[in-house]
Every structure is written in structure tokens, then in C-alpha cells.
Design a protein around this motif. Structure first.
Motif, mmCIF file in Angstrom:
data_model
loop_
_atom_site.group_PDB
_atom_site.id
_atom_site.type_symbol
_atom_site.label_atom_id
_atom_site.label_comp_id
_atom_site.label_asym_id
_atom_site.label_seq_id
_atom_site.Cartn_x
_atom_site.Cartn_y
_atom_site.Cartn_z
ATOM 1 N N TYR A 40 -21.826 50.716 147.423
ATOM 2 C CA TYR A 40 -21.908 50.324 148.827
ATOM 3 C C TYR A 40 -22.826 49.113 148.991
ATOM 4 O O TYR A 40 -23.588 48.747 148.086
ATOM 5 C CB TYR A 40 -22.388 51.480 149.708
ATOM 6 N N PHE A 41 -22.729 48.505 150.175
ATOM 7 C CA PHE A 41 -23.478 47.298 150.498
ATOM 8 C C PHE A 41 -24.349 47.575 151.725
ATOM 9 O O PHE A 41 -24.036 48.437 152.551
ATOM 10 C CB PHE A 41 -22.526 46.139 150.784
ATOM 11 N N THR A 42 -25.450 46.812 151.842
ATOM 12 C CA THR A 42 -26.375 46.989 152.962
ATOM 13 C C THR A 42 -26.722 45.633 153.573
ATOM 14 O O THR A 42 -26.738 44.607 152.886
ATOM 15 C CB THR A 42 -27.675 47.673 152.510
ATOM 16 N N LEU A 43 -27.017 45.668 154.865
ATOM 17 C CA LEU A 43 -27.487 44.489 155.590
ATOM 18 C C LEU A 43 -28.470 44.966 156.652
ATOM 19 O O LEU A 43 -28.120 45.806 157.490
ATOM 20 C CB LEU A 43 -26.317 43.751 156.236
ATOM 21 N N TYR A 44 -29.725 44.451 156.593
ATOM 22 C CA TYR A 44 -30.778 44.919 157.487
ATOM 23 C C TYR A 44 -31.504 43.746 158.131
ATOM 24 O O TYR A 44 -31.638 42.667 157.539
ATOM 25 C CB TYR A 44 -31.826 45.736 156.723
ATOM 26 N N GLY A 45 -32.026 43.997 159.333
ATOM 27 C CA GLY A 45 -32.951 43.095 160.001
ATOM 28 C C GLY A 45 -34.193 43.878 160.387
ATOM 29 O O GLY A 45 -34.097 45.030 160.837
ATOM 30 N N GLU A 46 -35.360 43.268 160.225
ATOM 31 C CA GLU A 46 -36.628 43.973 160.466
ATOM 32 C C GLU A 46 -37.612 43.059 161.184
ATOM 33 O O GLU A 46 -37.680 41.853 160.915
ATOM 34 C CB GLU A 46 -37.228 44.424 159.132
ATOM 35 N N ARG A 47 -38.385 43.646 162.092
ATOM 36 C CA ARG A 47 -39.469 42.943 162.783
ATOM 37 C C ARG A 47 -40.778 43.652 162.456
ATOM 38 O O ARG A 47 -40.902 44.869 162.663
ATOM 39 C CB ARG A 47 -39.233 42.959 164.293
ATOM 40 N N LYS A 48 -41.765 42.909 161.936
ATOM 41 C CA LYS A 48 -43.050 43.494 161.560
ATOM 42 C C LYS A 48 -44.161 42.882 162.410
ATOM 43 O O LYS A 48 -44.246 41.660 162.561
ATOM 44 C CB LYS A 48 -43.344 43.241 160.077
ATOM 45 N N ILE A 49 -45.013 43.749 162.966
ATOM 46 C CA ILE A 49 -46.203 43.335 163.702
ATOM 47 C C ILE A 49 -47.399 43.553 162.784
ATOM 48 O O ILE A 49 -47.644 44.681 162.333
ATOM 49 C CB ILE A 49 -46.374 44.123 165.010
ATOM 50 N N VAL A 50 -48.148 42.488 162.504
ATOM 51 C CA VAL A 50 -49.209 42.517 161.492
ATOM 52 C C VAL A 50 -50.573 42.464 162.156
ATOM 53 O O VAL A 50 -50.847 41.573 162.975
ATOM 54 C CB VAL A 50 -49.057 41.336 160.515
ATOM 55 N N ASP A 51 -51.440 43.410 161.789
ATOM 56 C CA ASP A 51 -52.823 43.401 162.253
ATOM 57 C C ASP A 51 -53.786 42.996 161.134
ATOM 58 O O ASP A 51 -54.779 42.328 161.385
ATOM 59 C CB ASP A 51 -53.214 44.781 162.790
ATOM 60 N N LYS A 52 -53.480 43.395 159.885
ATOM 61 C CA LYS A 52 -54.343 43.038 158.748
ATOM 62 C C LYS A 52 -53.484 42.847 157.509
ATOM 63 O O LYS A 52 -52.558 43.622 157.250
ATOM 64 C CB LYS A 52 -55.383 44.132 158.471
ATOM 65 N N ASN A 53 -53.826 41.820 156.725
ATOM 66 C CA ASN A 53 -53.178 41.580 155.438
ATOM 67 C C ASN A 53 -54.183 40.830 154.563
ATOM 68 O O ASN A 53 -54.325 39.612 154.680
ATOM 69 C CB ASN A 53 -51.888 40.770 155.611
ATOM 70 N N VAL A 54 -54.895 41.553 153.691
ATOM 71 C CA VAL A 54 -55.950 40.910 152.903
ATOM 72 C C VAL A 54 -55.379 39.943 151.874
ATOM 73 O O VAL A 54 -56.106 39.079 151.374
ATOM 74 C CB VAL A 54 -56.852 41.947 152.201
ATOM 75 N N PHE A 55 -54.080 40.057 151.541
ATOM 76 C CA PHE A 55 -53.485 39.110 150.604
ATOM 77 C C PHE A 55 -53.371 37.717 151.227
ATOM 78 O O PHE A 55 -53.201 36.731 150.506
ATOM 79 C CB PHE A 55 -52.115 39.596 150.148
ATOM 80 N N LEU A 56 -53.450 37.645 152.555
ATOM 81 C CA LEU A 56 -53.491 36.370 153.267
ATOM 82 C C LEU A 56 -54.890 36.041 153.779
ATOM 83 O O LEU A 56 -55.356 34.916 153.645
ATOM 84 C CB LEU A 56 -52.515 36.400 154.445
ATOM 85 N N GLU A 57 -55.568 37.037 154.362
ATOM 86 C CA GLU A 57 -56.863 36.814 155.005
ATOM 87 C C GLU A 57 -58.027 36.807 154.030
ATOM 88 O O GLU A 57 -59.118 36.327 154.362
ATOM 89 C CB GLU A 57 -57.106 37.904 156.050
ATOM 90 N N GLY A 58 -57.813 37.352 152.822
ATOM 91 C CA GLY A 58 -58.908 37.453 151.875
ATOM 92 C C GLY A 58 -59.772 38.664 152.129
ATOM 93 O O GLY A 58 -59.630 39.374 153.130
ATOM 94 N N VAL A 59 -60.682 38.910 151.205
ATOM 95 C CA VAL A 59 -61.599 40.049 151.284
ATOM 96 C C VAL A 59 -62.965 39.616 151.790
ATOM 97 O O VAL A 59 -63.597 40.294 152.600
ATOM 98 C CB VAL A 59 -61.715 40.725 149.903
ATOM 99 N N SER A 60 -63.456 38.485 151.321
ATOM 100 C CA SER A 60 -64.765 37.981 151.736
ATOM 101 C C SER A 60 -64.610 36.606 152.368
ATOM 102 O O SER A 60 -63.559 35.956 152.256
ATOM 103 C CB SER A 60 -65.712 37.899 150.537
ATOM 104 N N SER A 61 -65.677 36.145 153.032
ATOM 105 C CA SER A 61 -65.637 34.833 153.690
ATOM 106 C C SER A 61 -65.546 33.698 152.677
ATOM 107 O O SER A 61 -65.213 32.562 153.046
ATOM 108 C CB SER A 61 -66.885 34.668 154.565
ATOM 109 N N ARG A 62 -65.820 33.966 151.417
ATOM 110 C CA ARG A 62 -65.753 32.927 150.382
ATOM 111 C C ARG A 62 -64.338 32.743 149.844
ATOM 112 O O ARG A 62 -64.073 31.776 149.131
ATOM 113 C CB ARG A 62 -66.693 33.276 149.222
#
Length: 297
Positions: free
Chosen positions: A220-242
Motif C-alpha cells: 500500500y501507499f501513503t500520503l500525509y500532511g502535518e502541521r507542527k507547533i514548536v515551543d522548544k527544539n535544542v537542536f536549533l536553539e542550542g543548550v547553552s548561550s555559547r
């Protein structure tokens, strides 16, 4: 420390396997093993969520799955020591995760999950990427010294899936509408997602808390659409100010499609993901594929 972390993850998974193996042996029925491989080289790219892998084990007739895995993020193919402006930070996540599924009713499945892991050098992102690039003949990246710094992390998640059959034919062909709602939180990620999609093909599998070892052949085949609301993502924002960091977009749309095949003890799933812009001033979007190989044994 990285070796100790990896050993702890392996011991955790081994402990779960040992705990459930007597019940599996009593039933003399197969368990489900699977290997998932994610990579953007499906699209000749090397940026953003660039690669990932996980190994998962589900005892027969059990709603519980345990897995270990890793996710790796990098900027575009640029060997500068610091990501250029508008590029994704270097980051990695090495983790162990447990999932538990509940069949709320025949057409609604709830999955709860708990993950424990680490970012930074302990996550071994540079080491795993160097090995993969050597195998694939790619250049090694020089910017891992700027990666998101170390943090022991946890993520808890809840996902609801609702299956609404739209069409079934006597020959076994069908069409389903799938609705998804998912939330996750912790000191690594906090977000909420909603999505809708369709599945169409031959012998569509029903939602089930326990994987079925004797299911009929299906394609079988699949097709999806998704909307994500983001509050925190340390992979983008980092862990420390440095840390080198970027500001996440608070709303992200993702389109995905896939093809799925099951026959006897073997199952192959191949999905492709097309996220929109995930952070402010992002120069390039990215795409990636996820291949999962499963075997009942």
C-alpha cells in the motif's frame, strides 16, 4: 564517557529483552525486530536532519517496543569550522526509547513513549558521520567542534491515530483516512503536531497495539500532511548561550509519502519527508527518506 553511555543503552535494551523472553519462549511465537535508517542522500543532499538510525525490538503479542537510536543534524555541505548564517547547527542525539500502545477502540490507537539520551560529544555524531562518509566516499565535516553542547535529556510523548475506512473491495483493495495528533515534551523537545493522510492499496493493515506476525501479504501507499507547533527544539536553539543557534519557526508544515510491503515474516517501509522552513532566515530547506526493514523471528 561515550562508551559508557552506549554500554548503558545496550544494557537497558538487553534487560528488557531478558525480561520478556520467557513469555515469548512460552508462546513459541516470533517477535518483531526492525532496523530504521534515515538519510537525506536519497535526494543527494547533506544538510538539516541528515541521518538517523534505530534498532527496535517488540516481543510477540506485546504492546511494548524498546529501541536505541541516533539522530544527526548538520549545515549544508560546507567544511567551515562554524556553520554559515542561515544554516542548521551541528547537533546529535543518542537515545534509548520505550513505546507502549493502547487500543482505545478498534479504530483508535494511542502510543505513549519515553526517551532518555544525550546531546553533544557524548552522542557520537561526528564519529558516526565520519564512518558513514568514509563508506559513501563523502568528505568529512570540519565543524563538529561547534556542535550543540552536552545535555542529558528526556522526552515523553503521546500519539493518537484514528483510522477511518473509506473503501473496501471483495478483492482486498482499500482506502483509509488516517488522522494523527501527537505531543511531546521534555528538556530536548516541546511541540504539538496534527496531521491527516490517506492509505490506499492491497490488504491495508488495521491499527493494532500488538504487531501481527501472521498478517496477509499487503502492498500500500501513503500520503500525509502535518502541521507542527514548536515551543522548544535544542537542536536549533542550542543548550547553552555559547552554542551556535538559530531561532525555530513556531509553525512547520511537512508533507510525506511512502510505499509499504509485507509478506510472511518480512516487511519493508520506505517514507519520504518534505518539511518547510524550520528556522528563521533558513537558506535551504531539506528532504530525507526513512527506510525500515522488519523481520518476525
Amino acid at each position: 564517557m561515550p562508551a559508557r553511555l552506549l554500554l548503558l543503552g545496550v544494557l537497558f535494551c538487553f534487560s528488557v529483552i531478558v525480561a520478556v523472553s520467557p513469555a515469548v519462549a512460552q508462546e513459541s511465537a516470533p517477535s518483531l525486530w526492525s532496523l530504521g535508517i534515515a538519510n537525506d542522500s536519497f535526494f543527494d543532499q547533506d544538510r538539516g536532519y541528515t541521518s538517523g538510525w534505530d534498532i527496535a525490538f517488540t516481543p510477540q503479542a506485546s504492546p511494548f517496543t524498546v529501541r536505541i537510536g541516533q539522530d544527526i543534524y548538520t549545515p549544508d555541505r560546507d567544511n567551515s569550522e562554524m556553520p554559515p548564517p542561515g544554516q542548521h547547527p551541528y547537533a546529535a542525539w543518542l537515545y534509548a526509547r520505550g513505546d507502549y500502545r493502547y487500543q482505545l477502540c478498534p479504530v483508535v490507537l494511542m502510543t505513549t513513549s519515553v526517551s532518555f539520551g544525550t546531546t553533544g560529544e557524548r552522542a557520537l555524531g561526528e564519529e558516526f558521520q565520519d564512518v558513514a562518509h568514509q563508506v559513501l566516499g563523502f568528505d568529512e565535516y570540519e565543524g563538529w567542534d561547534s556542535q550543540v553542547s552536552e545535555r542529558w535529556g528526556w522526552i515523553v510523548g503521546v500519539e493518537l491515530l484514528w483510522q477511518q475506512p473509506l473503501l473496501r473491495t471483495p478483492a482486498g483493495y482499500g482506502l483509509d483516512l488516517i488522522t494523527m495528533l501527537e505531543g511531546q515534551g521534555g528538556n530536548i523537545l516541546v511541540d504539538l503536531s496534527a496531521g491527516v493522510g490517506v492509505r490506499f492499496g492491497y490488504h491495508l493493515p488495521e491499527l493494532s497495539a500488538t504487531p501481527e506476525p501472521n498478517a496477509p501479504k499487503s502492498v500500500y501507499f501513503t500520503l500525509y500532511g502535518e502541521r507542527k507547533i514548536v515551543d522548544k527544539n535544542v537542536f536549533l536553539e542550542g543548550v547553552s548561550s555559547r552554542d551556535y543557534s538559530v531561532e525555530p519557526e513556531r509553525g512547520v508544515n511537512t508533507l510525506s509519502c511512502g510505499v509499504h510491503w509485507r509478506e510472511g515474516a518480512y516487511q519493508v517501509d520506505l517514507d519520504f519527508y518534505f518539511p518547510e522552513q524550520e528556522f528563521k532566515d533558513q537558506d535551504l530547506t531539506y528532504r530525507y527518506g526513512v527506510l525500515r526493514l522488519s523481520y518476525w523471528y
